[in-house]
Design an enzyme around this catalytic site. Structure first.
Site: not given
Ligand code: HEM
Ligand code: NAG
Ligand code: NAG
Length: 329
Positions: A167, A68-69, A197
């Site tokens: 995204p 996000h940063d 994820h």
């Molecule tokens: C491709 C498009 C992406 C979408 C649409 C997306 C969307 C999301 C959403 C909606 C969540 C859940 C947040 C919540 O309810 O607390 C999430 C969690 C997360 N995302 Fe993504 N994300 C994307 C790509 C990425 C990328 C590129 C990374 C890192 C390289 C990433 C790392 C994570 C991680 C590690 C979590 C878990 C956070 C936690 O447990 O605190 N995501 N993401």
């Protein structure tokens, strides 16, 4: 040779030099702190390892924070800036669910770096976040890689700058690609990075449409594995407590592996943006490759996160090295 072409040769090599010095000034390097703070990697690593031992959330929280940063104003730690009136980047709805343990990890790592007199206030918050991200991936069993360094911290953080930069879980492949391409990342990079994820949590409201009122049938998203959908309904009842969060990878939730891609093959991608990677003909071959070959995934992930770490970086005398990561100096 007459004088005119020689003049052109001199001019064009001068221009080339000008261009190359311009781009090299914006480049990160692996040994950036080798004279400034030779122990920076160990200092960050031990603080992150200690935090990770206290809570696993450290890992997904830090990884998502780095993402996000970088996608908003570049990797300049702007996401860490607090604002007195809740108008900062981190107050945007797309950032509000960033887990506090990610921010705390940077605070702890920064304190560890600054405890060394030689290093005090010499290492940027943006670099500390990039190093901490590498370390949480390693601690979760993911691939090891060298981190490029030399980022400077930004001084601006606004809600408005987040708009249309991150995204959303309902995105289709075109929307995902255009947002990642905007940041210089390919479709393969995007798929590899989505593999993040494989660890971490999501709140129920981010996917509840898929299990309750998927349009136009008002039933379950047909691309979702029906068994998994019923499981999700149990974890996330209709009148859901907004604080409930579930594992995004139900199989190996605390291991950074390629299970995410195997899940996609089974219709067990939590978000539309996950599942579409396996259903769209343009991306499914890459999903199949990453599902069947862990090292292919790992090397693509390393390439992609290294490229992500370069997005919009400030170097040289741009920006500053923050004394407190949550405040502009
Ligand atoms: C491709 C498009 C992406 C979408 C649409 C997306 C969307 C999301 C959403 C909606 C969540 C859940 C947040 C919540 O309810 O607390 C999430 C969690 C997360 N995302 Fe993504 N994300 C994307 C790509 C990425 C990328 C590129 C990374 C890192 C390289 C990433 C790392 C994570 C991680 C590690 C979590 C878990 C956070 C936690 O447990 O605190 N995501 N993401
Ligand atoms: C984590 O890093 C350490 C030290 O660099 C290395 O020995 C270890 O194999 C790494 N773990 C994984 C899972 O790559
Ligand atoms: C898996 O991917 C690696 C790295 O890209 C490659 O070297 C290797 O040949 C692949 N293995 C198989 C069985 O295809």
């Amino acid at each position: 040779m007459n004088a005119f072409p020689r003049f052109l040769v001199v001019l064009s090599s001068f221009l080339l030099l000008l261009i190359s010095t311009r781009t090299s000034s914006a480049q990160l390097t692996r040994g950036f702190y080798s004279n400034i703070c030779p122990n920076v990697e160990q200092l960050v690593r031990s603080a992150v390892a200690q935090k990770f031992q206290q809570t696993f959330v450290t890992a997904p929280a830090t990884l998502r924070l780095h993402f996000h940063d970088c996608f908003v104003r570049g990797c300049d730690a702007s996401i860490l800036l607090a604002s007195p009136n809740n108008k900062a980047e981190k107050d945007h709805p797309d950032d509000i669910s960033l887990a506090g343990d990610g921010f705390d990890t940077v605070v702890k790592a920064k304190a560890a770096v600054d405890s060394n007199p030689q290093c005090k206030n010499k290492v940027s918050c943006a670099d500390i976040l990039a190093l901490a991200t590498r370390d949480v991936i390693n601690l979760s069993g993911g691939p090891s890689y060298e981190v490029e360094l030399g980022r400077r911290d930004g001084t601006i953080s606004t809600i408005a700058s987040v708009q249309r930069r991150l995204p959303h879980p309902e995105f289709d492949l075109d929307q995902l690609n255009s947002m990642f391409n905007f940041n210089g990342l390919s479709q393969t990079d995007m798929i590899a990075l989505s593999g993040a994820h494989t660890i971490g949590f999501s709140h129920c409201n981010r996917f509840s449409k898929r299990i309750y009122n998927f349009s136009p049938t008002n039933k379950i998203d047909p691309t979702l594995n029906s068994q998994y959908a019923l499981q999700l309904r149990q974890s996330c009842p209709l009148r859901v407590d907004p604080r409930i969060a579930i594992n995004m990878d139900p199989t190996t939730p605390q291991t950074f592996d390629n299970q995410y891609f195997k899940n996609l093959q089974q219709g067990m991608g939590l978000f539309t943006s996950d599942q579409v990677l396996a259903t769209d003909a343009r991306s499914k071959n890459t999903v199949n490759l990453f599902a069947s070959n862990k090292s292919a995934f790992e090397s693509a992930f390393i390439d992609a996160i290294t490229k992500m770490g370069r997005i919009g970086v400030k170097t040289g005398n741009q920006g500053q090295i923050r004394v407190d990561c949550s405040r502009v100096n």
